[in-house]
Design a protein around this motif. Structure first.
Motif, PDB file in Angstrom:
ATOM      1  N   ALA A  19      24.531  25.050  23.780  1.00  0.00           N
ATOM      2  CA  ALA A  19      23.868  24.547  22.570  1.00  0.00           C
ATOM      3  C   ALA A  19      23.655  23.036  22.671  1.00  0.00           C
ATOM      4  O   ALA A  19      22.536  22.542  22.473  1.00  0.00           O
ATOM      5  N   GLU A  39      31.645  15.160  25.326  1.00  0.00           N
ATOM      6  CA  GLU A  39      32.263  16.407  25.764  1.00  0.00           C
ATOM      7  C   GLU A  39      33.729  16.171  26.132  1.00  0.00           C
ATOM      8  O   GLU A  39      34.044  15.322  26.961  1.00  0.00           O
ATOM      9  N   ALA A  40      34.616  16.954  25.526  1.00  0.00           N
ATOM     10  CA  ALA A  40      36.053  16.765  25.753  1.00  0.00           C
ATOM     11  C   ALA A  40      36.481  17.226  27.154  1.00  0.00           C
ATOM     12  O   ALA A  40      37.420  16.671  27.742  1.00  0.00           O
ATOM     13  N   ILE A  47      31.953  27.429  27.373  1.00  0.00           N
ATOM     14  CA  ILE A  47      32.499  28.715  27.835  1.00  0.00           C
ATOM     15  C   ILE A  47      31.633  29.246  28.989  1.00  0.00           C
ATOM     16  O   ILE A  47      32.084  30.047  29.792  1.00  0.00           O
ATOM     17  N   SER A  48      30.394  28.778  29.064  1.00  0.00           N
ATOM     18  CA  SER A  48      29.497  29.245  30.125  1.00  0.00           C
ATOM     19  C   SER A  48      29.582  28.373  31.380  1.00  0.00           C
ATOM     20  O   SER A  48      28.643  28.333  32.185  1.00  0.00           O
ATOM     21  N   HIS A  63      28.830  36.136  32.680  1.00  0.00           N
ATOM     22  CA  HIS A  63      27.684  35.817  31.829  1.00  0.00           C
ATOM     23  C   HIS A  63      26.378  36.348  32.393  1.00  0.00           C
ATOM     24  O   HIS A  63      25.857  35.817  33.374  1.00  0.00           O
ATOM     25  N   ARG A  64      25.856  37.385  31.751  1.00  0.00           N
ATOM     26  CA  ARG A  64      24.533  37.863  32.143  1.00  0.00           C
ATOM     27  C   ARG A  64      23.481  37.024  31.430  1.00  0.00           C
ATOM     28  O   ARG A  64      23.664  36.661  30.268  1.00  0.00           O
ATOM     29  N   VAL A 282      35.630  14.128  20.410  1.00  0.00           N
ATOM     30  CA  VAL A 282      35.346  13.706  19.032  1.00  0.00           C
ATOM     31  C   VAL A 282      36.616  13.910  18.218  1.00  0.00           C
ATOM     32  O   VAL A 282      37.204  14.997  18.241  1.00  0.00           O
ATOM     33  N   TYR A 458      36.482  33.574  21.063  1.00  0.00           N
ATOM     34  CA  TYR A 458      35.804  34.476  20.124  1.00  0.00           C
ATOM     35  C   TYR A 458      36.033  34.019  18.689  1.00  0.00           C
ATOM     36  O   TYR A 458      37.143  34.122  18.179  1.00  0.00           O
ATOM     37  N   GLY A 485      25.448  26.652  17.514  1.00  0.00           N
ATOM     38  CA  GLY A 485      26.215  27.248  18.612  1.00  0.00           C
ATOM     39  C   GLY A 485      27.210  28.288  18.152  1.00  0.00           C
ATOM     40  O   GLY A 485      27.222  28.713  16.998  1.00  0.00           O
ATOM     41  N   ARG A 486      28.069  28.660  19.061  1.00  0.00           N
ATOM     42  CA  ARG A 486      28.982  29.792  18.843  1.00  0.00           C
ATOM     43  C   ARG A 486      30.103  29.407  17.865  1.00  0.00           C
ATOM     44  O   ARG A 486      30.133  29.849  16.739  1.00  0.00           O
ATOM     45  N   ASN A 493      27.741  34.300  18.950  1.00  0.00           N
ATOM     46  CA  ASN A 493      26.493  34.015  19.653  1.00  0.00           C
ATOM     47  C   ASN A 493      26.623  34.148  21.163  1.00  0.00           C
ATOM     48  O   ASN A 493      27.619  33.731  21.738  1.00  0.00           O
ATOM     49  N   ASN A 494      25.589  34.663  21.787  1.00  0.00           N
ATOM     50  CA  ASN A 494      25.453  34.536  23.230  1.00  0.00           C
ATOM     51  C   ASN A 494      24.753  33.220  23.538  1.00  0.00           C
ATOM     52  O   ASN A 494      24.298  32.525  22.630  1.00  0.00           O
ATOM     53  N   GLN A 495      24.623  32.917  24.832  1.00  0.00           N
ATOM     54  CA  GLN A 495      23.997  31.650  25.205  1.00  0.00           C
ATOM     55  C   GLN A 495      22.632  31.466  24.546  1.00  0.00           C
ATOM     56  O   GLN A 495      22.304  30.388  24.050  1.00  0.00           O
ATOM     57  N   SER A 498      22.779  30.423  20.954  1.00  0.00           N
ATOM     58  CA  SER A 498      23.198  29.023  20.843  1.00  0.00           C
ATOM     59  C   SER A 498      22.024  28.094  21.163  1.00  0.00           C
ATOM     60  O   SER A 498      21.828  27.070  20.508  1.00  0.00           O
TER      61      SER A 498
HETATM   62  C1  FAD Z   1      34.217  36.745  27.535  1.00  0.00           C
HETATM   63  C2  FAD Z   1      32.862  36.227  27.205  1.00  0.00           C
HETATM   64  C3  FAD Z   1      31.725  36.788  27.798  1.00  0.00           C
HETATM   65  C4  FAD Z   1      30.445  36.313  27.491  1.00  0.00           C
HETATM   66  N1  FAD Z   1      29.347  36.879  28.095  1.00  0.00           N
HETATM   67  C5  FAD Z   1      28.117  36.395  27.834  1.00  0.00           C
HETATM   68  C6  FAD Z   1      26.980  36.923  28.502  1.00  0.00           C
HETATM   69  O1  FAD Z   1      27.088  37.857  29.306  1.00  0.00           O
HETATM   70  N2  FAD Z   1      25.767  36.364  28.247  1.00  0.00           N
HETATM   71  C7  FAD Z   1      25.616  35.325  27.362  1.00  0.00           C
HETATM   72  O2  FAD Z   1      24.494  34.830  27.199  1.00  0.00           O
HETATM   73  N3  FAD Z   1      26.679  34.818  26.707  1.00  0.00           N
HETATM   74  C8  FAD Z   1      27.918  35.329  26.912  1.00  0.00           C
HETATM   75  N4  FAD Z   1      29.015  34.799  26.279  1.00  0.00           N
HETATM   76  C9  FAD Z   1      28.798  33.780  25.236  1.00  0.00           C
HETATM   77  C10 FAD Z   1      28.647  32.367  25.789  1.00  0.00           C
HETATM   78  O3  FAD Z   1      29.797  32.002  26.522  1.00  0.00           O
HETATM   79  C11 FAD Z   1      28.480  31.426  24.609  1.00  0.00           C
HETATM   80  O4  FAD Z   1      27.481  31.926  23.747  1.00  0.00           O
HETATM   81  C12 FAD Z   1      28.061  30.015  24.946  1.00  0.00           C
HETATM   82  O5  FAD Z   1      28.864  29.391  25.910  1.00  0.00           O
HETATM   83  C13 FAD Z   1      28.122  29.224  23.639  1.00  0.00           C
HETATM   84  O6  FAD Z   1      27.613  27.943  23.858  1.00  0.00           O
HETATM   85  P1  FAD Z   1      27.921  26.792  22.811  1.00  0.00           P
HETATM   86  O7  FAD Z   1      27.321  25.569  23.354  1.00  0.00           O
HETATM   87  O8  FAD Z   1      27.532  27.261  21.460  1.00  0.00           O
HETATM   88  O9  FAD Z   1      29.512  26.689  22.769  1.00  0.00           O
HETATM   89  P2  FAD Z   1      30.586  26.442  23.905  1.00  0.00           P
HETATM   90  O10 FAD Z   1      30.186  27.082  25.169  1.00  0.00           O
HETATM   91  O11 FAD Z   1      31.874  26.859  23.290  1.00  0.00           O
HETATM   92  O12 FAD Z   1      30.574  24.864  24.095  1.00  0.00           O
HETATM   93  C14 FAD Z   1      31.163  24.001  23.140  1.00  0.00           C
HETATM   94  C15 FAD Z   1      31.589  22.725  23.858  1.00  0.00           C
HETATM   95  O13 FAD Z   1      32.133  21.829  22.882  1.00  0.00           O
HETATM   96  C16 FAD Z   1      33.241  21.145  23.488  1.00  0.00           C
HETATM   97  N5  FAD Z   1      34.119  20.618  22.421  1.00  0.00           N
HETATM   98  C17 FAD Z   1      34.898  21.312  21.559  1.00  0.00           C
HETATM   99  N6  FAD Z   1      35.594  20.454  20.770  1.00  0.00           N
HETATM  100  C18 FAD Z   1      35.217  19.194  21.141  1.00  0.00           C
HETATM  101  C19 FAD Z   1      35.539  17.890  20.654  1.00  0.00           C
HETATM  102  N7  FAD Z   1      36.394  17.704  19.651  1.00  0.00           N
HETATM  103  N8  FAD Z   1      34.949  16.837  21.246  1.00  0.00           N
HETATM  104  C20 FAD Z   1      34.056  16.996  22.282  1.00  0.00           C
HETATM  105  N9  FAD Z   1      33.709  18.211  22.770  1.00  0.00           N
HETATM  106  C21 FAD Z   1      34.268  19.293  22.185  1.00  0.00           C
HETATM  107  C22 FAD Z   1      33.904  22.237  24.315  1.00  0.00           C
HETATM  108  O14 FAD Z   1      34.741  21.670  25.318  1.00  0.00           O
HETATM  109  C23 FAD Z   1      32.694  22.958  24.903  1.00  0.00           C
HETATM  110  O15 FAD Z   1      32.297  22.409  26.116  1.00  0.00           O
HETATM  111  C24 FAD Z   1      30.301  35.258  26.557  1.00  0.00           C
HETATM  112  C25 FAD Z   1      31.445  34.681  25.977  1.00  0.00           C
HETATM  113  C26 FAD Z   1      32.710  35.156  26.285  1.00  0.00           C
HETATM  114  C27 FAD Z   1      33.918  34.537  25.646  1.00  0.00           C
END
Ligand code: FAD
Length: 536
Positions: A19, A39-40, A47-48, A63-64, A282, A458, A485-486, A493-495, A498
């Motif tokens: 996201a 980014e921490a 997660i990706s 992650h597909r 943050v 989750y 985002g998630r 949310n999936n990627q 987000s």
């Molecule tokens: C087991 C599993 C399987 C999955 N399989 C799939 C799949 O097959 N296909 C798919 O598309 N998606 C899949 N997903 C979902 C996918 O991982 C997420 O949708 C995606 O990574 C979410 O992106 P995001 O940017 O919203 O959040 P995140 O990936 O959670 O990124 C958030 C970021 O914020 C950072 N952060 C948090 N707090 C702070 C802070 N205080 N200061 C600075 N940085 C901070 C974190 O370190 C992280 O890097 C799966 C998830 C899981 C758990």
């Protein structure tokens, strides 16, 4: 980190996951604002990300890359094109994900052998139960009946019949939901333990509504009808051929794991002048009423804390943290946010010389015993492992030495519980002993191991989540705050979801804050996002 350049409008983005990075790149593409990503973690991708352990790469969860959105499919291919040799130019490719499927005509093909590419991979995943492999999704075929035994299969049939005659009413819990659809016996055999392993809560404590939203209705009637009529269907039957083709699931996958996509996006953000600060957490937010004016950030290496002034704030922080940083005075908003439930996740990477050959069922294993699956659901009640990834089968480039087997042993847990708190070395031993216990490996074949903890993997939909609307309404009052985002929206949310939310936030910023509600409409439809009873 230097002081803010205030000659351009600044959008601070918390989090460099899909996201945050999508927002940063889209801001650079579509506005003249400066995105500053904080980014921490030590690397991008959230997660990706792909974790590199001594040249062996781990994907946390598997992650597909699939999206119903053409915008997302095109966006990904602009970053990493599909590899030649995996598809033909201008030829539609059918890719599938969680029983949805779509045609994809590759935008362009990269030379075969190139590194910055997405591969087209075929999916196989099975259920391991009673030391046997079952097809996944579960099929009522000879192999299932053989693995279950005739008596158990009959009991399952009878219990299904009973559930059709006497339904549980009112249907209030997830247990009621499962039993009404599958019968008590099938529910206890295939759904109960796994669902409880994933969510850490008994099915009687999860609402039936959650089941309706998250779990696709597997039609047992359809499965039985299919099994009974299959001997009468000829293989040459075109409809049959079509069914078989659609069952072959394919998906796109970056050659070096999902993080490769996000590392390349980060590179493009930096090349266009955007800033990404790793190991910057943050820790606070300053505001004037309902306007965010600055963000406090701590350099995790030096411990220095500084203020980053901003015009817009895009947050992918867990909602729980965001609300705490905003310092709401509303008691209910604070309480609901503080108690939002999460499920955490750990993956033990195990490098093996070989695996045991005995248990692979009809599908051929490699000479070193490696199963052909991308992942395997471990249904066995005597171990705590939930799922097993075989990284070699996601992409051969995930493994440093192709003669070895690189596995991910996944555990669903709660931050601070006995699994989470276990010392990493002990955990790796424990994980290996679990695989040995179910007959998959001999521990003497383990060459190396590592452990990755994923907090808040989750965002969960029970408990205080039912009052989430209060928190959302509070956040919506802020003029220049965009939770996406998630964890940012506490949504499963999936990627792609987000990314779409991040892109909508950028559109809203361009439109001076209008259309904010479009962000919350993404992934809001009452549709399942689960595979039958299983986490993504
Ligand atoms: C087991 C599993 C399987 C999955 N399989 C799939 C799949 O097959 N296909 C798919 O598309 N998606 C899949 N997903 C979902 C996918 O991982 C997420 O949708 C995606 O990574 C979410 O992106 P995001 O940017 O919203 O959040 P995140 O990936 O959670 O990124 C958030 C970021 O914020 C950072 N952060 C948090 N707090 C702070 C802070 N205080 N200061 C600075 N940085 C901070 C974190 O370190 C992280 O890097 C799966 C998830 C899981 C758990």
């Amino acid at each position: 980190m230097a002081d803010n350049d205030r000659s351009r409008k600044v959008a601070v983005i918390a989090g460099a996951g899909p996201a945050g990075l999508t927002a940063a790149l889209e801001l650079l593409r579509r506005t003249d604002m400066l995105p500053i990503v904080l980014e921490a973690d030590t690397q991008v991708g959230g997660i990706s990300k792909t974790v590199d352990y001594r040249g062996n790469r781990m994907d946390l969860g598997g992650h597909r890359f699939f999206s119903k959105s053409d915008w997302v499919m095109k966006w990904w291919q602009e970053i990493l094109p599909v590899a030649g040799g995996h598809a033909d130019a201008n030829d539609a490719l059918r890719i599938t994900y969680q029983q949805q499927s779509r045609e994809l005509i590759p935008e362009c093909l990269a030379p075969a052998g190139a590194d910055a590419v997405m591969l087209v991979r075929q999916r196989l995943s099975r259920i391991f139960y009673r030391r046997h492999y079952f097809d996944y999704p579960l099929k009522l075929n000879a192999s299932t009946l053989k693995n279950l035994g005739l008596i158990d299969a009959l009991r399952i049939g009878l219990s299904y019949g009973q559930a059709q005659l006497i339904t549980r009413s009112p249907e209030t819990t997830l247990e009621d939901f499962f039993i009404n659809r599958f019968g008590d016996r099938l529910y206890r055999t295939f759904f109960k333990d796994y669902t409880e392993k994933v969510w850490g809560v008994p099915c009687e404590e999860i609402s039936a509504e959650w089941g309706a939203q998250r779990i696709k209705g597997l039609s047992v009637t359809k499965a039985i009808a299919h099994a009974l009529t299959s001997p009468f269907r000829r293989l040459s039957d075109t409809a049959q051929k079509q069914t078989e083709t659609s069952l072959i699931e394919r998906f796109l996958y970056p050659k070096f794991g999902p993080g490769q996509m996000w590392e390349e996006v980060a590179r493009q953000v930096a090349a266009r002048g955007g800033q990404i600060h790793l190991r910057h957490r943050v820790i606070g937010i300053e505001r004037n009423g309902f306007d965010v004016s600055a963000v406090s950030v701590r350099d995790e290496v030096t411990g220095a804390v500084r203020k980053v002034v901003c015009d817009h704030f895009i947050s992918t922080l867990p909602v729980k943290d965001l609300v705490s940083f905003l310092g709401s005075t509303d008691e209910k908003v604070r309480r609901v946010a503080e108690r939002l439930p999460y499920r955490d996740f750990m993956t033990a990477g195990l490098l093996l010389r070989k695996m045991k050959q005995t248990t692979h069922g009809a599908k051929a294993a490699r000479a070193n015993g490696m199963p052909p699956d991308n992942w395997i659901y471990i249904q066995e009640p005597d171990v705590r492992i939930g799922r097993l990834q075989v990284f070699n089968n996601w992409s051969p480039s995930m493994v440093a030495d192709p003669s070895t087997i690189w596995l991910g042993l996944e555990y669903f847990c709660g931050e601070g519980d006995d699994l989470w708190s276990m010392d990493s070395g002990r955990f790796i031993d424990f994980a290996a002993s679990e695989l040995e216990k179910i007959g998959m490996i001999d521990r003497r074949d383990v060459l190396d191991g590592t452990l990755v903890r994923v907090p808040k993997a989750y965002p969960a939909y029970f408990g205080e989540y039912s009052h989430f609307g209060t928190v959302r309404a509070y956040l919506e009052q802020f003029s220049n705050l965009y939770p996406v985002g998630r964890n940012g929206m506490h949504r499963y949310n999936n990627q792609d979801h987000s990314m779409l939310a991040a892109n909508s936030a950028v559109t809203s910023i361009i439109n001076c804050g209008r259309d904010k509600s479009a962000i919350w409409n993404i992934n809001a439809e009452e549709e399942y996002h689960e595979e039958v009873g299983r986490a993504a």
